[in-house]
Design a protein around this motif. Sequence first.
Motif, short mmCIF file in Angstrom:
data_model
loop_
_atom_site.label_atom_id
_atom_site.label_comp_id
_atom_site.label_asym_id
_atom_site.label_seq_id
_atom_site.Cartn_x
_atom_site.Cartn_y
_atom_site.Cartn_z
N ARG A 544 0.85 -1.18 0.00
CA ARG A 544 0.00 0.00 0.00
C ARG A 544 0.88 1.23 0.00
O ARG A 544 1.86 1.32 0.78
CB ARG A 544 -0.92 -0.01 1.22
CG ARG A 544 -1.94 1.10 1.18
CD ARG A 544 -3.00 0.93 2.23
NE ARG A 544 -2.49 1.17 3.58
CZ ARG A 544 -3.27 1.43 4.63
NH1 ARG A 544 -4.58 1.47 4.48
NH2 ARG A 544 -2.75 1.62 5.82
N MET A 545 0.56 2.18 -0.85
CA MET A 545 1.43 3.34 -1.01
C MET A 545 0.64 4.62 -0.81
O MET A 545 -0.59 4.63 -0.84
CB MET A 545 2.08 3.33 -2.40
CG MET A 545 1.08 3.32 -3.54
SD MET A 545 1.83 3.13 -5.16
CE MET A 545 2.65 4.69 -5.34
N VAL A 546 1.36 5.70 -0.58
CA VAL A 546 0.77 7.02 -0.36
C VAL A 546 1.05 7.90 -1.57
O VAL A 546 2.18 7.96 -2.06
CB VAL A 546 1.33 7.68 0.92
CG1 VAL A 546 0.76 9.10 1.08
CG2 VAL A 546 1.01 6.83 2.14
N VAL A 547 0.00 8.58 -2.05
CA VAL A 547 0.17 9.52 -3.16
C VAL A 547 -0.38 10.88 -2.74
O VAL A 547 -1.20 10.98 -1.82
CB VAL A 547 -0.55 9.02 -4.43
CG1 VAL A 547 0.05 7.74 -4.94
CG2 VAL A 547 -2.05 8.86 -4.19
N ASP A 548 0.09 11.93 -3.43
CA ASP A 548 -0.32 13.31 -3.11
C ASP A 548 -1.20 13.86 -4.24
O ASP A 548 -0.99 13.56 -5.42
CB ASP A 548 0.90 14.20 -2.97
CG ASP A 548 1.72 13.85 -1.74
OD1 ASP A 548 1.32 14.26 -0.64
OD2 ASP A 548 2.74 13.14 -1.90
N GLU A 549 -2.17 14.69 -3.84
CA GLU A 549 -3.02 15.38 -4.81
C GLU A 549 -3.47 16.70 -4.21
O GLU A 549 -4.25 16.73 -3.25
CB GLU A 549 -4.23 14.51 -5.16
CG GLU A 549 -5.18 15.14 -6.18
CD GLU A 549 -6.39 14.29 -6.44
OE1 GLU A 549 -6.35 13.46 -7.37
OE2 GLU A 549 -7.40 14.46 -5.71
N PHE A 550 -2.95 17.79 -4.75
CA PHE A 550 -3.32 19.14 -4.31
C PHE A 550 -3.23 19.29 -2.79
O PHE A 550 -4.13 19.81 -2.13
CB PHE A 550 -4.74 19.51 -4.79
CG PHE A 550 -4.93 19.39 -6.27
CD1 PHE A 550 -4.06 20.00 -7.15
CD2 PHE A 550 -5.98 18.64 -6.78
CE1 PHE A 550 -4.24 19.89 -8.52
CE2 PHE A 550 -6.18 18.52 -8.14
CZ PHE A 550 -5.30 19.15 -9.02
N GLY A 551 -2.13 18.81 -2.24
CA GLY A 551 -1.90 18.96 -0.81
C GLY A 551 -2.56 17.90 0.06
O GLY A 551 -2.41 17.93 1.29
N CYS A 552 -3.28 16.97 -0.54
CA CYS A 552 -3.92 15.88 0.20
C CYS A 552 -3.16 14.58 -0.05
O CYS A 552 -2.65 14.36 -1.15
CB CYS A 552 -5.37 15.71 -0.22
SG CYS A 552 -6.42 17.13 0.12
N ALA A 596 -13.06 12.80 -1.72
CA ALA A 596 -13.69 14.12 -1.78
C ALA A 596 -13.82 14.71 -0.38
O ALA A 596 -13.69 15.93 -0.18
CB ALA A 596 -15.05 14.03 -2.46
N THR A 597 -14.06 13.86 0.61
CA THR A 597 -14.16 14.33 2.00
C THR A 597 -12.83 14.91 2.47
O THR A 597 -12.79 15.97 3.11
CB THR A 597 -14.57 13.16 2.92
OG1 THR A 597 -15.84 12.67 2.48
CG2 THR A 597 -14.66 13.62 4.36
N ILE A 598 -11.73 14.23 2.15
CA ILE A 598 -10.41 14.72 2.56
C ILE A 598 -10.15 16.10 1.95
O ILE A 598 -9.64 17.00 2.62
CB ILE A 598 -9.31 13.73 2.14
CG1 ILE A 598 -9.60 12.32 2.68
CG2 ILE A 598 -7.95 14.23 2.60
CD1 ILE A 598 -9.87 12.25 4.16
N HIS A 599 -10.53 16.27 0.68
CA HIS A 599 -10.34 17.58 0.03
C HIS A 599 -11.20 18.64 0.71
O HIS A 599 -10.77 19.79 0.87
CB HIS A 599 -10.68 17.48 -1.45
CG HIS A 599 -9.55 16.98 -2.29
ND1 HIS A 599 -8.51 17.78 -2.71
CD2 HIS A 599 -9.28 15.74 -2.78
CE1 HIS A 599 -7.66 17.07 -3.43
NE2 HIS A 599 -8.11 15.82 -3.49
N ALA A 600 -12.44 18.28 1.09
CA ALA A 600 -13.30 19.26 1.78
C ALA A 600 -12.69 19.66 3.12
O ALA A 600 -12.68 20.85 3.48
CB ALA A 600 -14.69 18.66 1.97
N VAL A 601 -12.19 18.68 3.87
CA VAL A 601 -11.56 18.99 5.16
C VAL A 601 -10.31 19.85 4.96
O VAL A 601 -10.08 20.82 5.69
CB VAL A 601 -11.23 17.69 5.91
CG1 VAL A 601 -10.53 18.00 7.24
CG2 VAL A 601 -12.49 16.88 6.17
N LYS A 602 -9.53 19.50 3.95
CA LYS A 602 -8.33 20.28 3.63
C LYS A 602 -8.70 21.72 3.28
O LYS A 602 -7.98 22.67 3.61
CB LYS A 602 -7.60 19.63 2.45
CG LYS A 602 -6.31 20.33 2.04
CD LYS A 602 -5.20 20.13 3.05
CE LYS A 602 -3.89 20.71 2.57
NZ LYS A 602 -2.81 20.54 3.58
#
Length: 749
Positions: A544-552, A596-602
Amino acid sequence: MMNKLLSVFVTCPKGLEYVLEKELDELLQKEAKVRPAGIAFEATLPEIYRFILWSRTANRVLLALAESEVHTAEQLYDLVYSVDWQEHMAVDNTLVVDFSGESKNINNTAFGAVKVKDAIVDQFRDRVGDRPNVTRDLPDIRINVKLAKGRAVVALDLSGESLHRRGYRIEAGKAPIKENLGAALLQRCNWSALGQDGASLLDPMCGSGTLLVEGAMILCDKAPALDRAQFGFLKWKQHQDGVWKALIDEAIERFELGLEKCIQQQAAGRSLLLGYDADSSVVYVARNNIKRAGLEAVINVAVQSLAELKAPSVEVELGDAETGDVKPKGLLLTNPPYGERLGDVESLKGLYRCLGDKLKSDFEGWKAAIFTGNVDLGRRVGLRSYKQYKLFNGSLPSQLIMIDVRPENYVKTDDSKESQVLLSRRHIRVANPERAAMFGNRLKKNLRTLGKWAKKNKLACYRIYDADMPEFSLAVDIYGDWVHVQEYAAPASIDEKAAKDRLDEALSVLPDVLGVSPEQVVIKQRRRQKGDSQYEKHDQKAQRMVVDEFGCKFYVNLIDYIDTGLFLDHRPVRKWIQAHSAGKRFLNLFCYTGAATIHAVKGGAAETVSVDMSNTYLDWGKENLALNGFSERGHDFVQADCLRWLDTARDKFDMIFLDPPTFSNSKRMEGVLDVQRDHVDMINKAMALLTKGGVLVFSTNLRRFKLDVDALSAFELVDVSKSTIDKDFERNSRIHQCWHVKYKTLTLG
């Protein structure tokens, strides 16, 4: 002429030659020579007329006039000139030439057609001093010349327009099957005998109604060509009009008697002809076609989704207990959609699975037949077939899958059983190095443009290739240092070996071009596996890996699931949500892994609620929340059926994201979700939770989706689809559609 045997060749769709041969035997008791895409036989002119009127499978009936070896244009000209054309047409008749085939000296059909035309008009000039005119618009006489293996056959086309054109289908639905193919499917299903025994015919996805009309014509003894006004023989000099009119009169009488008999059968609850479609516009078309065919008294069509399908109540004797001759209650015959692209195919899996569930729950004792260009989708029905016919829908290879709906034929389906493997564990065989190099060059070109764009926008995950070349039907996505390859469902026109070869060729160059090791390339194949390797469990999994998208930050998993945990095409939608969520209460319905929730919280959302049926995805969403350093306080993850949750929810939200699946009949749901059928209800219920001045973001991946603007006229609807498609999905611009839905603002006059 009346008793003279004439040589004819009758063409038909490829794969239906033996259906046509059987039809000839039933109509004229004649033997035929079966040829590719047709049959050849000898018959008298009255017999040929009868065949033209009654054949349900034929395309064209070609009367041979001359045949000879032909290698040059001069030999072709001489052969055509040798026919006495004044025996067949007058100088004031119009004509058209259909030419097919080629030789070393006749290398295109247009040139061949011109030489045929020249020979005919020159003969008329030489003999009567005038020439007939050529027109493609309803010509009086149609000449057909076929050149193959050094021999040319000159023929008169007695049919005129192809006989599949019955005259009732002026309008058509999406991707309709031709009338004679529909009739052939019914003949393969033995519909004539079933219908006479009282069985019903049902098409749950009837489109423009072709199968139902053809089924009713068989049941009501209606000649398929009865309503046609034009035939190729009507202006032919040797046409016997009295013979033809007598056959027409007989056919009218037979239809009147057959229609009355069918009406009486239906009054007794037998031989019902029923069709449904979720699209009201095509049901309207079907009703018009049925009316033009004169069959509105015996065919009933209605707007209904597959999810609502129930078996009709029919009065059919189930057979003789002594002989064990069990008669089916009915025939369910349908031609469901079958997508050529991965997005289409994925959205249709639930449709086929729902069809199978409906057959098992409501149609025991029926016959079922599914005509599809995607056999793997056909297997999703979950019933064992007893016969498959390989046919063609136009040029597309297809299959008619025949099923006895009985418990002993029920099998389980599992969507998760798809071959997923690391490239390092796959044996690669390069069949065509030049073709592999072509794919590599396209990938390099894309990497220069899309790679530069992704770097500029700081994107770690993006699509680098999306079936740009028809030969290589793949989607290739970059996930940081990893590559995720998905094989699109191969077009049915490409055989399985060819598709495997092309996948291998692409994979052979992919690591070098993208600068990754084979251990970092994950392949998801959509092809059915064979033998012991089928559904093999792979020990090695991508960590399992971590990726970034617009600061998330997001966890993605490239192997363990069909999807990775992040829908790349919705990237601009998530970016918009992040930019507009400050201080707002945000609701994420069908939330999946909560991206989408993570982006809203961000973006500063005050509170969020994320709803999904899957605890696995909800846990994933919570982990994504923690990964970004956010507490769960004020951010709820709710395990529920979104449709039922909407019925009881009372809280208000300033922003709602509604991205339902295209089709779902999960056992954890109550009923079946069909986004086309249910979107108005879902949007209305979600809008009841939206604050004044808030916005609902509604999105769907159904390519054929139509927003019901009239039913949603109370709201302001803004189509933002174009702005939600990023550069890496421009080739696949219909991957989703998206709207902003708001309450209308009142203006004071």
